[in-house]
Design a protein around this motif. Structure first.
Motif, short mmCIF file in Angstrom:
data_model
loop_
_atom_site.label_atom_id
_atom_site.label_comp_id
_atom_site.label_asym_id
_atom_site.label_seq_id
_atom_site.Cartn_x
_atom_site.Cartn_y
_atom_site.Cartn_z
N SER A 263 0.82 -1.20 0.00
CA SER A 263 0.00 0.00 0.00
C SER A 263 0.86 1.26 0.00
O SER A 263 0.52 2.27 -0.63
CB SER A 263 -0.93 -0.01 1.22
N GLY B 112 -6.42 10.76 3.05
CA GLY B 112 -5.22 9.94 2.90
C GLY B 112 -5.02 8.99 4.07
O GLY B 112 -4.62 7.84 3.88
N GLY C 183 0.92 4.35 -2.59
CA GLY C 183 0.89 5.75 -2.20
C GLY C 183 2.01 6.56 -2.82
O GLY C 183 1.81 7.70 -3.26
N GLY D 25 -5.03 5.08 3.69
CA GLY D 25 -3.84 4.40 4.17
C GLY D 25 -4.15 3.28 5.16
O GLY D 25 -3.37 2.32 5.29
N SER E 112 -2.38 13.92 0.45
CA SER E 112 -3.08 12.66 0.69
C SER E 112 -2.11 11.49 0.60
O SER E 112 -2.14 10.57 1.43
CB SER E 112 -4.21 12.50 -0.33
N GLY E 113 -1.24 11.52 -0.40
CA GLY E 113 -0.26 10.45 -0.56
C GLY E 113 0.71 10.38 0.60
O GLY E 113 1.04 9.28 1.09
N MET F 38 -0.98 8.82 3.53
CA MET F 38 -1.02 7.37 3.36
C MET F 38 0.31 6.74 3.76
O MET F 38 0.35 5.73 4.48
CB MET F 38 -1.34 7.01 1.91
#
Length: 394
Positions: free
Chosen positions: A145, A311, A149, A315, A257-258, A261
């Motif tokens: 994950s 995020g 991201g 996440g 947001s990334g 995460m």
């Protein structure tokens, strides 16, 4: 173990980065080609059909042929497909082909990219399932994950840099990246024997103990894709931004947001291991909170805060449903279930752009309420799940 996880991380990152390189350059390319916005939607949506269809096939093939062989095949196919997609666009930009034949060629070559990307994603996830057990698998899926991201964060940024040279340069970079990733996988991913001598039985996506996790994954990916599809329209309409201002805001928001995460997954990899169901429920809560901030704010600062909340939710949810689905099947079916997870992502990529834009044309808030409703509907179903010792007690 570190070598395996690092190799899997890079493989997923390279595949997602290659996919994310396309999105930022499509709108200007479509207009340069004299095509309409709807053509762009059809190219992306129909190109995702092959991803949804082929993901389970690649996953099951990795069970019998070996994870590494399928990953290598995926990267070679990605490199060739990305180059063909760039050549099709080049032909259109130079008026060698136009109109319907051009659209058909773009759909076909974009579909080829979607055909090979899940070979990497499903095999990498299955490999992670092979080398982890119980709660350690949740941390392993957090690695995957996190790679997703990072692709989300760096894909648009790298595309923007290369687009400064020329609109097709991100695709040339994507081609080179695919072959570089092939070399890395060839050298560093340890060869592993197939986990099944004979093709295992297909994993039924509707079986009890699995379908709810795939549904949770679909809800999560619908939210992630929906924000990317209609977020720019919403922020421009709400804040009366220019085109450049909108692009800048969406880019910064997605990066925030990334990073959120990545932060959540870093904690999950190093800190106490949450149960998959707990992660999905907490993730759903943060996603809903983020979307409510989107709906009831009219400030750019609050929109950025909403991106961070979203995020955090994604996440938590993404490794949660990946690990829950993985733990719900036997080791011999890891490829099959990984293919189903990748297929769910592909289905979301087909359905969400069409549904979100249609709802937005009716009212700008409807896509957000749709995602909230879908996410909220999954929560009580997750709460009702009992047993499934593989998921809850390992």
């Amino acid at each position: 173990m570190f070598r395996i996880k690092a190799s899997i991380f890079f493989s997923v990152f390279a595949a997602m980065l290659g996919l994310m390189l396309i999105a930022p350059i499509m709108p200007p390319l479509i207009r340069e080609l004299g095509l309409s916005e709807s053509h762009s939607g059809w190219i992306i949506s129909l190109g995702s059909v092959t991803m949804a269809v082929m993901a389970p096939v690649w996953g099951r093939l990795s069970d019998t042929r070996g994870r590494k062989a399928v990953i290598l095949t995926g990267f070679v196919g990605m490199g060739i497909s990305c180059l063909l997609f760039a050549l099709a666009l080049y032909a259109g930009l130079h008026d060698w082909i136009s109109g319907g034949p051009l659209v058909a060629l773009l759909i076909a070559t974009r579909g080829m990219i979607g055909l090979f990307i899940p070979a990497v994603l499903s095999s990498a996830q299955a490999y992670m399932g092979d080398v982890t057990e119980g709660r350690e698998r949740t941390a392993g899926m957090a690695v995957i994950s996190a790679a997703n991201g990072m692709g989300l964060v760096f894909g648009p940024a790298i595309a923007g840099v290369f687009a400064g040279i020329g609109l097709l340069w991100p695709l040339y970079f994507g081609t080179a990246l695919s072959f570089a990733a092939f070399a890395v996988a060839l050298l560093f991913i340890p060869p592993a024997k197939p986990v099944a001598r004979e093709r295992p039985a297909k994993v039924n996506p509707f079986r009890p103990g699995l379908r709810v996790y795939l549904l949770a994954g679909f809800a999560t990916m619908t939210g992630v894709i929906g924000i990317q599809v209609v977020g720019g329209f919403y922020f421009q309409d709400m804040l009366h931004l220019t085109g450049q201002g909108t692009a800048r805001m969406v880019s910064v928001g997605l990066m925030l947001s990334g990073f959120a995460m990545l932060a959540v997954q870093a904690v999950q990899m190093k800190g106490p291991k949450l149960q998959p169901k707990t992660m999905m429920l907490a993730g759903a809560l943060f996603v809903v909170l983020g979307l409510l901030v989107f709906l009831y704010s009219d400030s750019q600062a609050f929109y950025y805060f909403a991106f961070i909340l979203f995020g955090v939710g994604a996440g938590l949810s993404m490794p949660g449903f990946m690990s829950a689905a993985s733990l719900a099947v036997s080791k011999e079916q890891q490829g099959g279930v990984a293919g189903l997870v990748a297929s769910v992502q592909g289905i979301a990529a087909i359905v969400t752009p069409i549904v979100a834009t249609t709802l937005y044309q009716s009212h700008m808030s409807l896509p957000f309420w749709f995602i909230i409703a879908l996410t909220a509907a999954v929560a009580p179903v997750l709460l009702s799940v009992r047993g499934k010792a593989a998921v809850e007690s390992n």
